[in-house]
Design an enzyme around this catalytic site. Structure first.
Site, short mmCIF file in Angstrom:
data_model
loop_
_atom_site.label_atom_id
_atom_site.label_comp_id
_atom_site.label_asym_id
_atom_site.label_seq_id
_atom_site.Cartn_x
_atom_site.Cartn_y
_atom_site.Cartn_z
N ASP A 111 33.51 -9.76 34.57
CA ASP A 111 34.57 -9.48 35.54
C ASP A 111 34.61 -7.99 35.89
O ASP A 111 34.58 -7.15 34.98
CB ASP A 111 35.90 -9.91 34.88
CG ASP A 111 37.08 -9.88 35.81
OD1 ASP A 111 36.89 -10.06 37.02
OD2 ASP A 111 38.22 -9.71 35.30
N ASP A 135 32.00 -5.31 41.65
CA ASP A 135 33.18 -4.81 42.35
C ASP A 135 32.87 -3.48 43.04
O ASP A 135 32.95 -2.42 42.43
CB ASP A 135 34.34 -4.64 41.38
CG ASP A 135 35.62 -4.19 42.09
OD1 ASP A 135 35.58 -3.96 43.31
OD2 ASP A 135 36.66 -4.07 41.41
N GLU A 145 33.78 -8.39 45.96
CA GLU A 145 35.16 -8.23 46.42
C GLU A 145 35.20 -7.42 47.71
O GLU A 145 34.48 -6.43 47.86
CB GLU A 145 36.00 -7.54 45.35
CG GLU A 145 37.45 -7.32 45.78
CD GLU A 145 38.38 -6.87 44.64
OE1 GLU A 145 38.18 -7.34 43.50
OE2 GLU A 145 39.29 -6.07 44.90
N HIS A 204 46.92 -6.77 40.17
CA HIS A 204 46.64 -6.99 38.76
C HIS A 204 47.87 -6.61 37.92
O HIS A 204 48.67 -5.77 38.32
CB HIS A 204 45.46 -6.13 38.30
CG HIS A 204 44.15 -6.54 38.89
ND1 HIS A 204 43.45 -5.74 39.75
CD2 HIS A 204 43.40 -7.66 38.74
CE1 HIS A 204 42.31 -6.35 40.10
NE2 HIS A 204 42.27 -7.52 39.50
N GLY A 205 47.99 -7.21 36.73
CA GLY A 205 49.03 -6.79 35.79
C GLY A 205 50.37 -7.48 36.02
O GLY A 205 50.43 -8.59 36.54
N GLY A 221 44.55 -11.09 40.19
CA GLY A 221 45.97 -10.79 40.01
C GLY A 221 46.82 -12.04 40.09
O GLY A 221 47.95 -12.02 40.57
N GLY A 222 46.27 -13.18 39.61
CA GLY A 222 46.98 -14.45 39.74
C GLY A 222 48.12 -14.60 38.77
O GLY A 222 49.10 -15.28 39.06
N PHE A 236 45.22 -13.55 33.55
CA PHE A 236 45.07 -13.02 32.19
C PHE A 236 46.36 -12.45 31.61
O PHE A 236 46.77 -12.82 30.51
CB PHE A 236 43.98 -11.95 32.14
CG PHE A 236 43.91 -11.23 30.82
CD1 PHE A 236 43.66 -11.92 29.64
CD2 PHE A 236 44.14 -9.86 30.74
CE1 PHE A 236 43.63 -11.26 28.41
CE2 PHE A 236 44.11 -9.19 29.51
CZ PHE A 236 43.85 -9.90 28.36
N THR A 237 47.01 -11.55 32.36
CA THR A 237 48.13 -10.79 31.77
C THR A 237 49.19 -11.69 31.13
O THR A 237 49.59 -11.46 29.98
CB THR A 237 48.78 -9.89 32.84
OG1 THR A 237 47.77 -9.08 33.41
CG2 THR A 237 49.86 -9.00 32.24
ZN LIG Z 1 40.52 -8.63 39.13
#
Ligand SMILES: [Zn+2]
Length: 287
Positions: free
Chosen positions: A81, A103, A133, A185-186, A214-215, A237-238
């Site tokens: 990633d 990226d 991206e 993200h985050g 950033g889902g 992820f976060t």
């Molecule tokens: Zn990402």
């Protein structure tokens, strides 16, 4: 079984669902994600982000991800990633990663195209898929503060332009495209302003699967709308990691006198992450 990104996303596109992609910077998170996918009998993507190199170097965590993917009862894509340099991406591909994200979104368009083309050529010769991206998903991977250049951008400057996306995919031959439509993200401090029409417009012009970064932290309804508009891979992820942390805090608060073994805490974190991943996969795959 270990498969590449194209294989898992083909299924997603046909069924109009999204496949969850989860960062796995430690053994507990790899186990949590694969166990959740096996329980629901769904394919899944485990990811190592270059930004997690300090917690888990590629050479250490990569073989564990690959071995656990090989042993899984469901299809597992092992994905790199947010790779930003060519040497690092090549190391992952040679190790057995089945997919890489290059990226180059911060670079000028032409440079992003040229670098992505080079990565695609190397990857495809090894049977590895490539995600690229276009546009800017705000804040670096893993959250944190945006860099000052990024903070100065207006939303319109960050969002992916549909016609540029079409030209980019044609020029690079990538297998999946991460697009920007208002996610970050985050941790979300305010409700994001998401442009679902933009996803649909890009989806009309671009045949490769579209990816949302950033889902985590979004409302279930927003996931469903994004999938209906054409998103096939969701990076999450976060909030999975926060679920593990919260479970550990709860345990410590309810057992103040106890001597605690670290492996016990790791298990509590793993179980909570697994449940959070199951919840996310259900949202991404149920009609
Ligand atoms: Zn990402």
């Amino acid at each position: 079984m270990r498969v590449n990104l194209t294989a898992v996303l083909k299924k997603a596109q046909l069924q109009r669902i999204a496949i969850g992609a989860f960062n796995t910077p430690n053994l507990e998170s790899i186990q949590a994600v694969i166990q959740a996918a096996e329980k629901l009998n769904q394919p899944v993507i485990i990811m190592h982000a270059q930004i997690h190199e300090k917690i888990a170097p590629l050479e250490m965590i990569g073989p564990a991800m690959i071995n656990m993917a090989d042993a899984a009862k469901v299809d597992v894509c092992v994905h790199l990633d947010h790779g930003e340099d060519r040497g690092y991406l090549l190391r992952a591909m040679k190790m057995g990663f089945t997919s890489v994200m290059y990226d180059g979104s911060k670079l000028p368009y032409e440079e992003n195209v040229a670098n992505t083309c080079e990565i695609v050529r190397a990857a495809h010769s090894l049977g590895v898929s490539v995600e690229a991206e276009l546009g800017r998903v705000l804040r670096p991977e893993g959250g944190g503060k945006p860099d000052p250049d990024e903070a100065a951008l207006t939303p319109a400057e960050c969002y992916t332009d549909p016609h540029t996306a079409m030209a980019f995919v044609a020029a690079t031959n990538v297998d999946a495209l991460a697009i920007a439509f208002g996610t970050a993200h985050g941790i979300y401090e305010a409700k994001p302003c998401l442009d679902f029409n933009r996803i649909a417009e890009i989806h009309k012009l671009v045949t490769v699967p579209l990816v949302m970064h950033g889902g985590s932290g979004m409302e279930d309804d927003d996931f469903k709308k994004a999938i209906a508009a054409g998103i096939s891979k969701i990076n999450y992820f976060t909030y999975m990691s926060l679920a593990g942390g919260k479970a550990v805090i709860n345990f410590l608060n309810t057992h103040p006198q106890q001597i605690v073994r670290f492996d016990e805490l790791a298990e509590i974190g793993r179980m909570a992450m697994r449940l959070d991943v199951e919840r996310a996969i259900r949202v991404f795959t149920e009609e």
